[in-house]
Motif scaffolding. Structure first.
Motif, mmCIF file in Angstrom:
data_model
loop_
_atom_site.group_PDB
_atom_site.id
_atom_site.type_symbol
_atom_site.label_atom_id
_atom_site.label_comp_id
_atom_site.label_asym_id
_atom_site.label_seq_id
_atom_site.Cartn_x
_atom_site.Cartn_y
_atom_site.Cartn_z
ATOM 1 N N LEU A 61 99.901 148.373 -49.363
ATOM 2 C CA LEU A 61 98.660 147.475 -49.409
ATOM 3 C C LEU A 61 98.380 146.564 -48.051
ATOM 4 C CD1 LEU A 61 96.519 146.174 -49.921
ATOM 5 C CD2 LEU A 61 97.752 144.229 -51.627
ATOM 6 N N ALA A 62 100.435 146.019 -48.011
ATOM 7 C CA ALA A 62 100.866 145.136 -46.589
ATOM 8 C C ALA A 62 101.192 145.496 -45.455
ATOM 9 C CB ALA A 62 101.722 144.402 -47.480
ATOM 10 N N ARG A 63 101.179 146.841 -45.353
ATOM 11 C CA ARG A 63 101.218 147.428 -44.257
ATOM 12 C C ARG A 63 100.182 147.945 -43.836
ATOM 13 N NH1 ARG A 63 106.403 149.341 -45.642
ATOM 14 N NH2 ARG A 63 105.822 150.685 -47.116
ATOM 15 N N ALA A 64 99.414 147.849 -44.744
ATOM 16 C CA ALA A 64 97.724 148.432 -44.117
ATOM 17 C C ALA A 64 96.332 147.492 -43.517
ATOM 18 C CB ALA A 64 97.210 149.546 -45.756
ATOM 19 N N ALA A 65 97.304 146.364 -44.650
ATOM 20 C CA ALA A 65 96.554 145.391 -44.637
ATOM 21 C C ALA A 65 96.795 144.193 -43.128
ATOM 22 C CB ALA A 65 96.023 144.238 -45.702
ATOM 23 N N LEU A 66 97.805 144.640 -43.192
ATOM 24 C CA LEU A 66 98.641 143.362 -41.403
ATOM 25 C C LEU A 66 98.087 143.109 -40.623
ATOM 26 C CD1 LEU A 66 103.041 143.497 -41.869
ATOM 27 C CD2 LEU A 66 101.137 141.425 -41.928
ATOM 28 N N PRO A 67 97.014 144.434 -39.644
ATOM 29 C CA PRO A 67 96.747 144.064 -38.642
ATOM 30 C C PRO A 67 95.284 143.739 -38.144
ATOM 31 C CG PRO A 67 97.812 146.488 -38.432
ATOM 32 C CD PRO A 67 97.740 146.120 -40.041
ATOM 33 N N GLY A 68 95.147 143.151 -37.817
ATOM 34 C CA GLY A 68 93.205 142.711 -37.181
ATOM 35 C C GLY A 68 92.817 141.533 -38.860
ATOM 36 N N ARG A 69 93.841 140.577 -38.788
ATOM 37 C CA ARG A 69 93.568 139.971 -40.483
ATOM 38 C C ARG A 69 93.347 139.030 -39.959
ATOM 39 N NH1 ARG A 69 98.061 140.881 -44.044
ATOM 40 N NH2 ARG A 69 98.978 141.159 -41.945
ATOM 41 N N ALA A 70 92.935 138.232 -38.592
ATOM 42 C CA ALA A 70 93.792 137.302 -38.530
ATOM 43 C C ALA A 70 91.987 136.717 -38.664
ATOM 44 C CB ALA A 70 93.719 136.375 -37.281
ATOM 45 N N ALA A 75 99.424 135.986 -50.404
ATOM 46 C CA ALA A 75 98.600 136.033 -50.061
ATOM 47 C C ALA A 75 99.127 135.802 -48.522
ATOM 48 C CB ALA A 75 97.672 134.487 -50.670
ATOM 49 N N PHE A 76 100.121 136.083 -47.830
ATOM 50 C CA PHE A 76 100.218 135.674 -46.516
ATOM 51 C C PHE A 76 100.142 136.811 -45.979
ATOM 52 C CE2 PHE A 76 103.244 135.776 -43.333
ATOM 53 C CZ PHE A 76 102.266 135.164 -42.130
ATOM 54 N N VAL A 77 100.495 137.780 -46.952
ATOM 55 C CA VAL A 77 100.612 139.641 -46.154
ATOM 56 C C VAL A 77 99.044 139.476 -46.336
ATOM 57 C CG1 VAL A 77 103.174 139.561 -47.049
ATOM 58 C CG2 VAL A 77 101.969 140.276 -48.584
ATOM 59 N N THR A 78 98.261 140.024 -47.189
ATOM 60 C CA THR A 78 97.233 140.158 -47.709
ATOM 61 C C THR A 78 96.048 139.315 -46.844
ATOM 62 O OG1 THR A 78 96.859 139.004 -49.161
ATOM 63 C CG2 THR A 78 97.709 141.500 -49.742
ATOM 64 N N GLY A 79 96.704 138.172 -45.965
ATOM 65 C CA GLY A 79 95.158 137.718 -45.166
ATOM 66 C C GLY A 79 94.491 137.159 -45.188
ATOM 67 N N LEU A 101 108.361 144.808 -45.325
ATOM 68 C CA LEU A 101 107.653 145.371 -45.767
ATOM 69 C C LEU A 101 107.382 146.299 -44.184
ATOM 70 C CD1 LEU A 101 105.414 142.936 -46.749
ATOM 71 C CD2 LEU A 101 105.957 145.258 -47.777
ATOM 72 N N GLY A 102 107.775 146.124 -42.811
ATOM 73 C CA GLY A 102 107.504 146.563 -41.993
ATOM 74 C C GLY A 102 106.424 145.527 -40.906
ATOM 75 N N GLY A 103 105.946 144.565 -41.895
ATOM 76 C CA GLY A 103 104.898 143.987 -41.315
ATOM 77 C C GLY A 103 105.212 142.937 -39.930
ATOM 78 N N GLY A 104 104.186 142.095 -39.599
ATOM 79 C CA GLY A 104 104.352 141.394 -38.532
ATOM 80 C C GLY A 104 104.507 139.487 -38.557
ATOM 81 N N VAL A 105 105.383 140.049 -39.520
ATOM 82 C CA VAL A 105 105.463 137.912 -39.962
ATOM 83 C C VAL A 105 106.469 137.370 -38.723
ATOM 84 C CG1 VAL A 105 106.972 136.869 -41.452
ATOM 85 C CG2 VAL A 105 106.051 138.776 -42.185
ATOM 86 N N ARG A 106 106.108 136.389 -38.215
ATOM 87 C CA ARG A 106 106.320 135.614 -37.814
ATOM 88 C C ARG A 106 106.785 134.718 -37.204
ATOM 89 N NH1 ARG A 106 108.676 138.470 -32.529
ATOM 90 N NH2 ARG A 106 106.883 139.594 -32.437
ATOM 91 N N VAL A 107 108.684 133.916 -37.117
ATOM 92 C CA VAL A 107 108.821 132.927 -37.195
ATOM 93 C C VAL A 107 108.456 131.812 -35.534
ATOM 94 C CG1 VAL A 107 110.329 131.247 -37.822
ATOM 95 C CG2 VAL A 107 110.723 133.364 -39.307
ATOM 96 N N LEU A 108 107.510 130.583 -36.258
ATOM 97 C CA LEU A 108 107.163 129.807 -34.906
ATOM 98 C C LEU A 108 108.276 128.783 -35.235
ATOM 99 C CD1 LEU A 108 103.698 129.458 -35.337
ATOM 100 C CD2 LEU A 108 104.549 131.209 -33.803
ATOM 101 N N GLY A 109 108.820 128.051 -35.989
ATOM 102 C CA GLY A 109 110.342 127.358 -36.235
ATOM 103 C C GLY A 109 110.604 126.914 -37.125
ATOM 104 N N ARG A 134 101.964 135.498 -38.360
ATOM 105 C CA ARG A 134 101.992 136.540 -38.547
ATOM 106 C C ARG A 134 101.461 137.400 -37.200
ATOM 107 N NH1 ARG A 134 98.012 136.362 -42.792
ATOM 108 N NH2 ARG A 134 96.510 136.859 -41.331
ATOM 109 N N ASP A 135 101.892 138.234 -36.729
ATOM 110 C CA ASP A 135 101.538 138.446 -34.937
ATOM 111 C C ASP A 135 100.106 138.982 -34.948
ATOM 112 O OD1 ASP A 135 104.191 138.993 -34.011
ATOM 113 O OD2 ASP A 135 104.465 140.977 -34.642
ATOM 114 N N ASP A 136 99.108 139.275 -35.524
ATOM 115 C CA ASP A 136 98.057 139.808 -35.554
ATOM 116 C C ASP A 136 97.719 137.910 -34.979
ATOM 117 O OD1 ASP A 136 96.004 139.055 -38.025
ATOM 118 O OD2 ASP A 136 98.422 139.395 -38.469
ATOM 119 N N VAL A 137 97.859 137.548 -35.455
ATOM 120 C CA VAL A 137 96.853 135.950 -35.646
ATOM 121 C C VAL A 137 96.899 135.046 -34.086
ATOM 122 C CG1 VAL A 137 97.031 133.641 -36.488
ATOM 123 C CG2 VAL A 137 97.086 135.242 -38.247
ATOM 124 N N ILE A 138 99.042 135.556 -33.630
ATOM 125 C CA ILE A 138 99.334 134.995 -33.108
ATOM 126 C C ILE A 138 98.703 135.599 -31.338
ATOM 127 C CG2 ILE A 138 100.982 135.090 -30.468
ATOM 128 C CD1 ILE A 138 103.306 134.839 -33.714
#
Length: 389
Positions: free
Chosen positions: A28-37, A88-92, A111-119, A241-245
């Motif tokens: 689910l997470a891999r399918a949901a990660l792109p395009g959810r911003a 909630a985070f990985v499902t957008g 998960l191979g998802g687009g999690v990104r640490v900003l600081g 997430r990468d998609d939000v950035i």
């Protein structure tokens, strides 16, 4: 939720809370990660746990540091447990959260998802709190100790402490005093205080204000601040997430700038921050507990490294690469109840460059007085100091 019902998702999440794995929702997470911003121009959605770790995100909202329309005018969304916030985070459902740093590593690479640490959201701010009859760490042999999540700095440092004192952490196995073992169990932070009060556990390791609450209620005492073991370690980090950035980099820049501004406010007026956040405003705990957690005017035990000021939660935003490397190395030495195979694929020297996007926080630092405003070296480098003995 193609191929996965809501019931299966919740069961997977519940299992993950016990197993500490990948939430049971990898597909689910891999399918949901792109395009959810959030929609372009719409407010970013913020999620948090009711702990002082969330203070920068929350104070930025309370003090109206977020530009109009950047985030919802309603309060950020509160979650009860790390597994619920992670789902909630990985499902957008939320776009920006404070997240356990080891959990961010897990979510990106398991998960191979687009999690990104900003600081970094903060440093220190956690402790091992024990029942009144526990005096030395050796007294924990044969007991259960609660942790908030398998992939947490709390679990990592606790295990370093236990091993350095001749104890062995175990999971799904009853602890034995004669064998010197301590059983670790995952528990929601909100459930730890009553569990200690009724003596169903020997102690817990968690973020404040739950340690301060135990001190105030006299149901337990702080045995060790985690910052007395790992100097100025990062506990929670600011994550998107990468998609939000990709879709809303300007909004992420504004949000990061507001959080860094809130960190300066926290460092300047902790008592004021406690009043703004506590008593049900953003955190359900009473203001005295929040204020104690943010200040600790007197150390509750004889500190091993008083010059480190381990009792003082720090609000320093810069994510040091040396910490990420040492953290990934420590994760490989930590016992968990779950899938840890993703660690076999990681080179600790390369994780930081892939996981962390620090250009937003570097720009925010420049706008808020530079590293010196936070007492950081102008080189933005440091050497990790970890002394569990």
């Amino acid at each position: 939720m193609t191929g996965l019902t809501r019931r299966r998702l919740l069961l997977g999440t519940a299992a993950a809370a016990a197993a500490g794995g990948v939430f049971g929702i990898g597909d689910l997470a891999r399918a949901a990660l792109p395009g959810r911003a959030s929609q372009a121009g719409g407010p970013l959605r913020i999620g948090y746990l009711p702990i002082t770790d969330a203070a920068p995100l929350l104070l930025a909202h309370s003090a109206a540091l977020y530009p109009a329309g950047l985030v919802s005018s309603a309060k950020p969304v509160m979650f009860r447990s790390w597994s619920a916030l992670g789902e909630a985070f990985v499902t957008g459902k939320v776009d920006v959260v404070h997240l356990l740093m080891p959990m961010a590593v897990q979510l990106r690479y398991a998960l191979g998802g687009g999690v990104r640490v900003l600081g970094w959201n903060h440093t220190n701010g956690s402790a091992l709190t024990v029942a009144p009859h526990i005096h030395d760490l050796a007294d924990l042999a044969g007991t259960q100790v609660a942790i908030p999540f398998w992939w947490s700095i709390h679990n990592i440092v606790l295990q370093q402490l236990l091993r350095s004192h001749g104890l062995r952490p175990v999971v799904r196995r009853s602890a034995s005093r004669s064998a010197g073992t301590v059983e670790l169990i995952v528990m929601s932070p909100a459930d730890m205080v009553p569990a200690l009060a009724n003596r169903s556990i020997g102690g817990y390791v968690v973020a404040d204000p739950f340690n301060a609450v135990a001190q105030i209620k006299k149901i337990g005492r702080i045995h060790t601040f985690l910052g007395d073991v790992w100097r100025d370690h990062a506990c929670c980090v600011l994550v998107t997430r990468d998609d939000v950035i990709a879709q809303r980099s300007g909004a992420i820049a504004q949000l990061t700038d507001a959080v860094v501004g809130a960190q300066l406010l926290l460092n300047a007026d902790r008592a004021g921050a406690a009043k703004a956040l506590g008593g049900g405003n953003y955190l359900p705990q009473p203001v005295p507990a929040i204020q104690l957690a943010l200040t600790y005017p007197e150390a509750p035990y004889r500190l091993a490294h008083p010059d480190w000021r381990p009792e003082r939660v720090g609000f320093d935003p810069f994510p040091f690469p040396s910490f990420t490397q040492r953290l990934v190395e420590a994760m490989g030495e930590t016992v968990i109840d779950g899938d840890r195979r993703f660690l076999d694929r990681l080179d600790p020297t390369r994780v930081h460059a892939d996981l962390v996007d620090d250009h937003f926080v570097r720009s925010a630092l420049a706008r808020h007085g530079g590293p010196a405003a936070f007492g950081l070296a102008t080189t933005l480098t440091r050497e990790e100091q970890v002394h569990p003995a």
